[in-house]
Design an enzyme around this catalytic site. Structure first.
Site, PDB file in Angstrom:
ATOM      1  N   PHE A  13       0.857  -1.191   0.000  1.00  0.00           N
ATOM      2  CA  PHE A  13       0.000   0.000   0.000  1.00  0.00           C
ATOM      3  C   PHE A  13       0.894   1.244   0.000  1.00  0.00           C
ATOM      4  O   PHE A  13       0.802   2.098   0.882  1.00  0.00           O
ATOM      5  CB  PHE A  13      -0.941   0.012   1.221  1.00  0.00           C
ATOM      6  CG  PHE A  13      -1.694  -1.276   1.436  1.00  0.00           C
ATOM      7  CD1 PHE A  13      -2.862  -1.524   0.727  1.00  0.00           C
ATOM      8  CD2 PHE A  13      -1.242  -2.248   2.333  1.00  0.00           C
ATOM      9  CE1 PHE A  13      -3.584  -2.703   0.911  1.00  0.00           C
ATOM     10  CE2 PHE A  13      -1.943  -3.422   2.518  1.00  0.00           C
ATOM     11  CZ  PHE A  13      -3.120  -3.664   1.818  1.00  0.00           C
TER      12      PHE A  13
ATOM     13  N   ASP B 196       1.027  -1.086  -4.951  1.00  0.00           N
ATOM     14  CA  ASP B 196      -0.223  -0.345  -4.776  1.00  0.00           C
ATOM     15  C   ASP B 196      -1.147  -0.740  -5.928  1.00  0.00           C
ATOM     16  O   ASP B 196      -0.677  -1.072  -7.018  1.00  0.00           O
ATOM     17  CB  ASP B 196       0.011   1.168  -4.767  1.00  0.00           C
ATOM     18  CG  ASP B 196      -1.106   1.915  -4.042  1.00  0.00           C
ATOM     19  OD1 ASP B 196      -0.901   2.326  -2.875  1.00  0.00           O
ATOM     20  OD2 ASP B 196      -2.197   2.066  -4.631  1.00  0.00           O
ATOM     21  N   SER B 197      -2.460  -0.674  -5.673  1.00  0.00           N
ATOM     22  CA  SER B 197      -3.403  -1.026  -6.737  1.00  0.00           C
ATOM     23  C   SER B 197      -3.742   0.185  -7.601  1.00  0.00           C
ATOM     24  O   SER B 197      -4.411   0.058  -8.618  1.00  0.00           O
ATOM     25  CB  SER B 197      -4.676  -1.616  -6.131  1.00  0.00           C
ATOM     26  OG  SER B 197      -5.227  -0.695  -5.223  1.00  0.00           O
TER      27      SER B 197
ATOM     28  N   ASP C  48       0.579  -0.832   5.409  1.00  0.00           N
ATOM     29  CA  ASP C  48      -0.127   0.401   5.784  1.00  0.00           C
ATOM     30  C   ASP C  48      -1.382   0.543   4.920  1.00  0.00           C
ATOM     31  O   ASP C  48      -1.446   1.404   4.044  1.00  0.00           O
ATOM     32  CB  ASP C  48       0.805   1.606   5.602  1.00  0.00           C
ATOM     33  CG  ASP C  48       0.143   2.904   6.031  1.00  0.00           C
ATOM     34  OD1 ASP C  48      -0.786   2.867   6.852  1.00  0.00           O
ATOM     35  OD2 ASP C  48       0.556   3.964   5.522  1.00  0.00           O
TER      36      ASP C  48
ATOM     37  N   CYS D 271      -5.569   2.343  10.422  1.00  0.00           N
ATOM     38  CA  CYS D 271      -6.038   3.718  10.630  1.00  0.00           C
ATOM     39  C   CYS D 271      -7.565   3.719  10.741  1.00  0.00           C
ATOM     40  O   CYS D 271      -8.217   4.729  10.528  1.00  0.00           O
ATOM     41  CB  CYS D 271      -5.555   4.638   9.512  1.00  0.00           C
ATOM     42  SG  CYS D 271      -6.078   4.116   7.887  1.00  0.00           S
TER      43      CYS D 271
HETATM   44  N1  SAH Z   1       1.808   4.169   3.196  1.00  0.00           N
HETATM   45  C1  SAH Z   1       1.347   5.304   2.422  1.00  0.00           C
HETATM   46  C2  SAH Z   1      -0.145   5.554   2.577  1.00  0.00           C
HETATM   47  C3  SAH Z   1      -1.046   4.374   2.217  1.00  0.00           C
HETATM   48  S1  SAH Z   1      -2.653   4.844   1.768  1.00  0.00           S
HETATM   49  C4  SAH Z   1       2.192   6.526   2.778  1.00  0.00           C
HETATM   50  O1  SAH Z   1       3.002   6.482   3.717  1.00  0.00           O
HETATM   51  O2  SAH Z   1       2.058   7.558   2.112  1.00  0.00           O
HETATM   52  C5  SAH Z   1      -3.343   3.352   1.210  1.00  0.00           C
HETATM   53  C6  SAH Z   1      -2.988   2.950  -0.212  1.00  0.00           C
HETATM   54  O3  SAH Z   1      -3.504   1.636  -0.423  1.00  0.00           O
HETATM   55  C7  SAH Z   1      -3.579   3.796  -1.330  1.00  0.00           C
HETATM   56  O4  SAH Z   1      -2.533   4.279  -2.132  1.00  0.00           O
HETATM   57  C8  SAH Z   1      -4.469   2.840  -2.148  1.00  0.00           C
HETATM   58  O5  SAH Z   1      -4.363   3.055  -3.550  1.00  0.00           O
HETATM   59  C9  SAH Z   1      -3.892   1.504  -1.793  1.00  0.00           C
HETATM   60  N2  SAH Z   1      -4.786   0.332  -1.842  1.00  0.00           N
HETATM   61  C10 SAH Z   1      -6.036   0.206  -1.381  1.00  0.00           C
HETATM   62  N3  SAH Z   1      -6.483  -1.064  -1.491  1.00  0.00           N
HETATM   63  C11 SAH Z   1      -5.469  -1.772  -2.042  1.00  0.00           C
HETATM   64  C12 SAH Z   1      -5.281  -3.153  -2.402  1.00  0.00           C
HETATM   65  N4  SAH Z   1      -6.239  -4.059  -2.181  1.00  0.00           N
HETATM   66  N5  SAH Z   1      -4.095  -3.523  -2.931  1.00  0.00           N
HETATM   67  C13 SAH Z   1      -3.114  -2.611  -3.133  1.00  0.00           C
HETATM   68  N6  SAH Z   1      -3.213  -1.315  -2.801  1.00  0.00           N
HETATM   69  C14 SAH Z   1      -4.375  -0.899  -2.276  1.00  0.00           C
END
Ligand code: SAH
Length: 396
Positions: free
Chosen positions: A227, A249-250, A300, A340
């Site tokens: 993520f 990330d997706s 995260d 979160c």
């Molecule tokens: N760690 C990051 C914030 C994460 S926010 C930082 O420090 O800036 C959460 C992220 O998860 C988003 O970018 C969203 O696109 C991604 N996301 C949500 N569901 C997902 C999934 N199933 N697989 C991969 N990424 C995902």
């Protein structure tokens, strides 16, 4: 001013300075009040408890602006509260020099429904309650006065506005929109922040300390950042000398921004970074099949449980990714794992992670608790203000 009179016994939470009054605590409204209007709050025996923003559409029927029955809620009130929030951060040496900084953390700064983040000379505000929405002009004036910022953008497009009967609103509220791309320096790493199209106000400032911690231990490690959004953790890991950083990330646009962010930092070894557009749940299963392992994994995820009502399904999702994460760690490996979700407290989160380790067949222990940053304070009487919960877990 209309008067909101509570049911017998329901004044108790206000004695503890809890800022919310739920619909079930309210007896009656005397006089007229529209959404966001300031009302005087009284106990059943007509003692004045303070002044609050009225929100007839919301289960949180009123949010206290002040517990002082004499304090007026006017332009000067917002000027004072905002100046105090900004001064509080200026007084903390650990926040000195940060270009990306949360200036107002809603209830925890005595300003329910108001979030403001600063990125260089730009401030982004998010107004999520009827009361906050009503005082937009005063809030902008207070921010300009307290920070001397060049421009203010509003990102009031959070889902929670719907619960207050408010439409999403975005746009420039002050100053000239900057044509140059906005970027901040976070502990020596340059990061572009898209305040218009990015998540929330553009960036996740609450992970700043955790990214710095990762940097301090990254040397020589094979790291998986799940993520990754715009690559905050990934870039700090590279800055700390990681051997390899695989980021997932997706979201295609988030990854494009992450790659661009790496480009902003020619001092970092780009050849050690690998980016993968995939669903984390699937990717972790694929790594397991392929026998791929890591020294350190960051998990995260987005908010799986926006409220307590979603806690069950969210708990399963947290368990799933943590279990998969534990299985991919080398002996002695580290897991930085976060939630979160407002609907999942630290105790429950710890239980979920413990269950995941057990099911993964790993002996593991918490070696550090990972939390938010000093610019995201939590009022002592308002545990709901604690969003980011994190654990650093080491496996045998
Ligand atoms: N760690 C990051 C914030 C994460 S926010 C930082 O420090 O800036 C959460 C992220 O998860 C988003 O970018 C969203 O696109 C991604 N996301 C949500 N569901 C997902 C999934 N199933 N697989 C991969 N990424 C995902």
């Amino acid at each position: 001013m209309a008067q909101l009179i509570l049911l017998p016994g329901k004044e108790r939470s206000s004695f503890k300075r809890h800022p919310w009054l739920f619909a079930g605590s309210v007896g009656r409204l005397e006089g007229r009040a529209r959404p966001g209007d300031t009302v005087e709050v009284l106990s059943d025996d007509l003692k004045v408890l303070g002044r609050a923003a009225y929100s007839p559409r919301s289960q949180i029927r009123a949010r206290f602006w002040t517990f002082d029955p004499e304090e007026s809620v006017d332009d000067a009130f917002f000027k004072r509260r905002i100046a105090a929030a900004v001064a509080r951060r200026q007084a903390l040496p650990e926040l000195k020099g940060q270009q990306g900084l949360r200036l107002i953390h809603a209830e925890s700064d005595g300003l329910p429904g108001i979030v403001a983040d600063q990125y260089g000379d730009t401030v982004v505000v998010q107004l999520t309650s009827a009361g906050a929405d009503k005082w937009r002009k005063a809030i902008v004036a207070g921010l300009v006065k307290a920070t001397g910022c060049a421009r203010i953008y509003e990102r009031s497009d959070s889902d929670v506005r719907g619960l207050e009967g408010l439409e999403p609103t975005t746009g420039w509220l002050y100053g000239e929109p900057s044509s140059a791309g906005l970027s901040i320096d976070e502990n020596g790493v340059q990061l572009a922040v898209d305040v218009v199209g990015g998540h929330k106000t553009g960036f996740y400032l609450d992970q700043r300390d955790n990214r710095a911690w990762l940097r301090s231990v990254a040397a020589g490690k094979d790291i998986l950042n799940c993520f990754c959004y715009t690559g905050g953790f990934s870039l700090q890991a590279l800055a700390g000398g990681a051997a390899h950083v695989l980021s997932i990330d997706s979201s295609g646009p988030a990854l494009a921004q992450a790659r661009a962010n790496l480009g902003l930092n020619p001092q970092l070894p780009a050849e050690r970074a690998e980016w993968l557009e995939a669903d984390v749940f699937q990717a972790l299963r694929d790594f397991r099949k392929a026998g791929r392992t890591f020294d350190l994994i960051v998990l995260d995820p987005p908010k799986f449980a926006p409220s307590a009502a979603h806690a069950d399904r969210a708990a399963r999702a947290y368990k799933d990714i943590n279990l998969l994460g534990f299985r991919l760690l080398k002996p002695g490996g580290l897991l930085m794992t976060y939630s979160c979700s407002g609907g999942i407290g630290l105790e429950l989160f710890q239980k979920i992670v413990a269950g995941a380790a057990l099911d993964a067949g790993r002996e593991a222990r918490i070696v550090r608790r990972l939390s938010g940053t000093a610019d995201h304070p939590v009022a002592l009487n308002f545990p709901e203000g604690e969003y980011l919960k994190g654990l650093l877990v080491q496996v045998d």
